[in-house]
Write a protein that holds these residues in place. Sequence first.
Motif, PDB file in Angstrom:
ATOM      1  N   UNK A  64      57.454  37.901  42.983  1.00  0.00           N
ATOM      2  CA  UNK A  64      56.635  38.813  42.993  1.00  0.00           C
ATOM      3  C   UNK A  64      55.478  38.898  41.853  1.00  0.00           C
ATOM      4  N   UNK A  65      56.197  38.556  40.720  1.00  0.00           N
ATOM      5  CA  UNK A  65      55.229  38.744  39.563  1.00  0.00           C
ATOM      6  C   UNK A  65      54.302  37.627  39.488  1.00  0.00           C
ATOM      7  N   UNK A  66      54.876  36.332  39.888  1.00  0.00           N
ATOM      8  CA  UNK A  66      54.068  35.120  39.733  1.00  0.00           C
ATOM      9  C   UNK A  66      52.738  35.224  41.125  1.00  0.00           C
ATOM     10  N   UNK A  67      53.135  35.735  42.190  1.00  0.00           N
ATOM     11  CA  UNK A  67      52.459  35.991  43.547  1.00  0.00           C
ATOM     12  C   UNK A  67      51.309  37.047  43.030  1.00  0.00           C
ATOM     13  N   UNK A  68      51.730  38.111  42.266  1.00  0.00           N
ATOM     14  CA  UNK A  68      50.645  38.987  41.808  1.00  0.00           C
ATOM     15  C   UNK A  68      49.619  38.522  40.934  1.00  0.00           C
ATOM     16  N   UNK A  69      50.237  37.876  39.741  1.00  0.00           N
ATOM     17  CA  UNK A  69      49.210  37.089  38.839  1.00  0.00           C
ATOM     18  C   UNK A  69      48.490  36.290  39.449  1.00  0.00           C
ATOM     19  N   UNK A  70      48.866  35.416  40.534  1.00  0.00           N
ATOM     20  CA  UNK A  70      48.100  34.414  40.911  1.00  0.00           C
ATOM     21  C   UNK A  70      46.851  35.065  42.049  1.00  0.00           C
ATOM     22  N   UNK A  71      47.229  36.242  42.535  1.00  0.00           N
ATOM     23  CA  UNK A  71      46.243  36.921  43.445  1.00  0.00           C
ATOM     24  C   UNK A  71      45.127  37.444  42.327  1.00  0.00           C
ATOM     25  N   UNK A  72      45.491  38.036  41.355  1.00  0.00           N
ATOM     26  CA  UNK A  72      44.927  38.731  40.338  1.00  0.00           C
ATOM     27  C   UNK A  72      43.851  37.752  39.749  1.00  0.00           C
ATOM     28  N   UNK A  73      44.227  36.617  39.682  1.00  0.00           N
ATOM     29  CA  UNK A  73      43.211  35.459  39.112  1.00  0.00           C
ATOM     30  C   UNK A  73      42.331  35.007  40.185  1.00  0.00           C
ATOM     31  N   UNK A  74      42.730  34.846  41.263  1.00  0.00           N
ATOM     32  CA  UNK A  74      41.971  34.336  42.293  1.00  0.00           C
ATOM     33  C   UNK A  74      41.121  35.668  42.769  1.00  0.00           C
ATOM     34  N   UNK A  75      41.352  36.867  42.793  1.00  0.00           N
ATOM     35  CA  UNK A  75      40.466  37.901  42.842  1.00  0.00           C
ATOM     36  C   UNK A  75      39.308  37.980  41.821  1.00  0.00           C
ATOM     37  N   UNK A  76      39.601  37.667  40.594  1.00  0.00           N
ATOM     38  CA  UNK A  76      38.674  37.395  39.483  1.00  0.00           C
ATOM     39  C   UNK A  76      37.629  36.486  39.661  1.00  0.00           C
ATOM     40  N   UNK A  77      38.420  35.544  40.096  1.00  0.00           N
ATOM     41  CA  UNK A  77      37.422  34.151  40.287  1.00  0.00           C
ATOM     42  C   UNK A  77      36.464  34.332  41.526  1.00  0.00           C
ATOM     43  N   UNK A  78      37.128  35.108  42.562  1.00  0.00           N
ATOM     44  CA  UNK A  78      35.794  35.420  43.775  1.00  0.00           C
ATOM     45  C   UNK A  78      34.920  36.383  43.430  1.00  0.00           C
ATOM     46  N   UNK A  79      35.365  37.403  42.443  1.00  0.00           N
ATOM     47  CA  UNK A  79      34.500  38.495  41.889  1.00  0.00           C
ATOM     48  C   UNK A  79      33.489  37.658  41.130  1.00  0.00           C
ATOM     49  N   UNK A  80      33.621  36.896  40.234  1.00  0.00           N
ATOM     50  CA  UNK A  80      32.885  36.394  39.337  1.00  0.00           C
ATOM     51  C   UNK A  80      31.776  35.462  40.201  1.00  0.00           C
ATOM     52  N   UNK A  81      32.345  34.717  41.318  1.00  0.00           N
ATOM     53  CA  UNK A  81      31.464  33.962  41.888  1.00  0.00           C
ATOM     54  C   UNK A  81      30.430  34.889  43.045  1.00  0.00           C
ATOM     55  N   UNK A  82      31.062  35.926  43.327  1.00  0.00           N
ATOM     56  CA  UNK A  82      30.180  36.868  44.248  1.00  0.00           C
ATOM     57  C   UNK A  82      29.055  37.277  43.304  1.00  0.00           C
ATOM     58  N   UNK A  83      29.523  37.546  41.987  1.00  0.00           N
ATOM     59  CA  UNK A  83      28.295  38.391  41.140  1.00  0.00           C
ATOM     60  C   UNK A  83      27.261  37.118  40.932  1.00  0.00           C
ATOM     61  N   UNK A  84      27.748  35.921  40.535  1.00  0.00           N
ATOM     62  CA  UNK A  84      26.880  34.903  40.389  1.00  0.00           C
ATOM     63  C   UNK A  84      26.046  34.668  41.687  1.00  0.00           C
ATOM     64  N   UNK A  85      26.639  34.574  42.804  1.00  0.00           N
ATOM     65  CA  UNK A  85      25.703  34.334  43.892  1.00  0.00           C
ATOM     66  C   UNK A  85      24.570  35.440  43.988  1.00  0.00           C
ATOM     67  N   UNK A  86      24.969  36.763  43.915  1.00  0.00           N
ATOM     68  CA  UNK A  86      24.020  37.826  43.813  1.00  0.00           C
ATOM     69  C   UNK A  86      23.178  37.470  43.079  1.00  0.00           C
ATOM     70  N   UNK A  87      23.375  37.282  41.662  1.00  0.00           N
ATOM     71  CA  UNK A  87      22.269  37.053  40.746  1.00  0.00           C
ATOM     72  C   UNK A  87      21.405  36.032  41.115  1.00  0.00           C
ATOM     73  N   UNK A  88      22.068  34.868  41.539  1.00  0.00           N
ATOM     74  CA  UNK A  88      21.101  33.760  42.255  1.00  0.00           C
ATOM     75  C   UNK A  88      20.292  34.365  43.263  1.00  0.00           C
ATOM     76  N   UNK A  89      20.725  34.834  44.208  1.00  0.00           N
ATOM     77  CA  UNK A  89      19.933  35.138  45.367  1.00  0.00           C
ATOM     78  C   UNK A  89      18.838  36.173  44.903  1.00  0.00           C
ATOM     79  N   UNK A  90      19.185  37.106  43.964  1.00  0.00           N
ATOM     80  CA  UNK A  90      17.828  37.853  43.268  1.00  0.00           C
ATOM     81  C   UNK A  90      16.839  37.081  42.716  1.00  0.00           C
ATOM     82  N   UNK A  91      17.385  36.186  42.220  1.00  0.00           N
ATOM     83  CA  UNK A  91      16.414  35.351  41.195  1.00  0.00           C
ATOM     84  C   UNK A  91      15.497  34.565  42.581  1.00  0.00           C
ATOM     85  N   UNK A  92      15.995  33.927  43.288  1.00  0.00           N
ATOM     86  CA  UNK A  92      15.430  33.150  44.321  1.00  0.00           C
ATOM     87  C   UNK A  92      14.472  34.301  45.095  1.00  0.00           C
ATOM     88  N   UNK A  93      14.880  35.297  45.420  1.00  0.00           N
ATOM     89  CA  UNK A  93      13.920  36.446  46.082  1.00  0.00           C
ATOM     90  C   UNK A  93      12.730  36.563  45.151  1.00  0.00           C
TER      91      UNK A  93
END
Length: 156
Positions: A64-93
Motif C-alpha cells: 500500500x505505501x509503495x502504491x500510494x507514493x507512486x500515485x502521489x508522484x504521478x499526480x504531481x507530474x500530471x499537475x506540473x504538466x497541466x500547469x505548463x500546458x495552461x501557461x503555454x496555451x495562455x502564451x499562444x493566445x
Amino acid sequence: MLVVLALAALAILGGVVMVATGRGGEMQDFPPDVPPLDLPAAGQLAAVDFVALQLPVSLVGYHTQTVDETLHRAAGAISARDTRIAVLEQRVTELLAHRLHARQEAQAGRAGAAPHGDPRPRVEHRPEGPEVPPELPQDESQDTEEAEKAGAEETR
C-alpha cells in the motif's frame, strides 16, 4: 499470598500508568521490507517510467505505501504538466492576439491616418458614376445673365 498478589497488581498498575504518560519509551522503527521505488522526480516522470514500473507485492496484494507514493508522484507530474500546458496555451493566445492587433494596425496604417483622431480605419471609396456628367439644358435667361456679367468684367 494475598500480599504478593496485591504487590504484583500494584506493580502492573504502576507500569501501565508510566507507559500511558509517555515514560515507557517508544517502539523501534523497522525498515520496510520492500525495495525503494526507482522513479525519477515528479517533474521528470515519463510514460516509459510507468511502463517499466513493477510494484512490490505483499501478502494481501500490492504494498500500500509503495502504491500510494507512486500515485502521489504521478499526480504531481500530471499537475506540473497541466500547469505548463495552461501557461503555454495562455502564451499562444496572447501571441495570436498580439499578431492580430499588429496586423490590424498595419492595415489601418496602409489605408491612411484617420482624420481628427477617429480610431476607425479610413477607407477610400469613390462612388461609381458616369465618366462624363450629362450636360443640363440651360435657360436662355441664364445665358444672357452670364454674358452681361462677362461684359461687365471686361469693362473694368
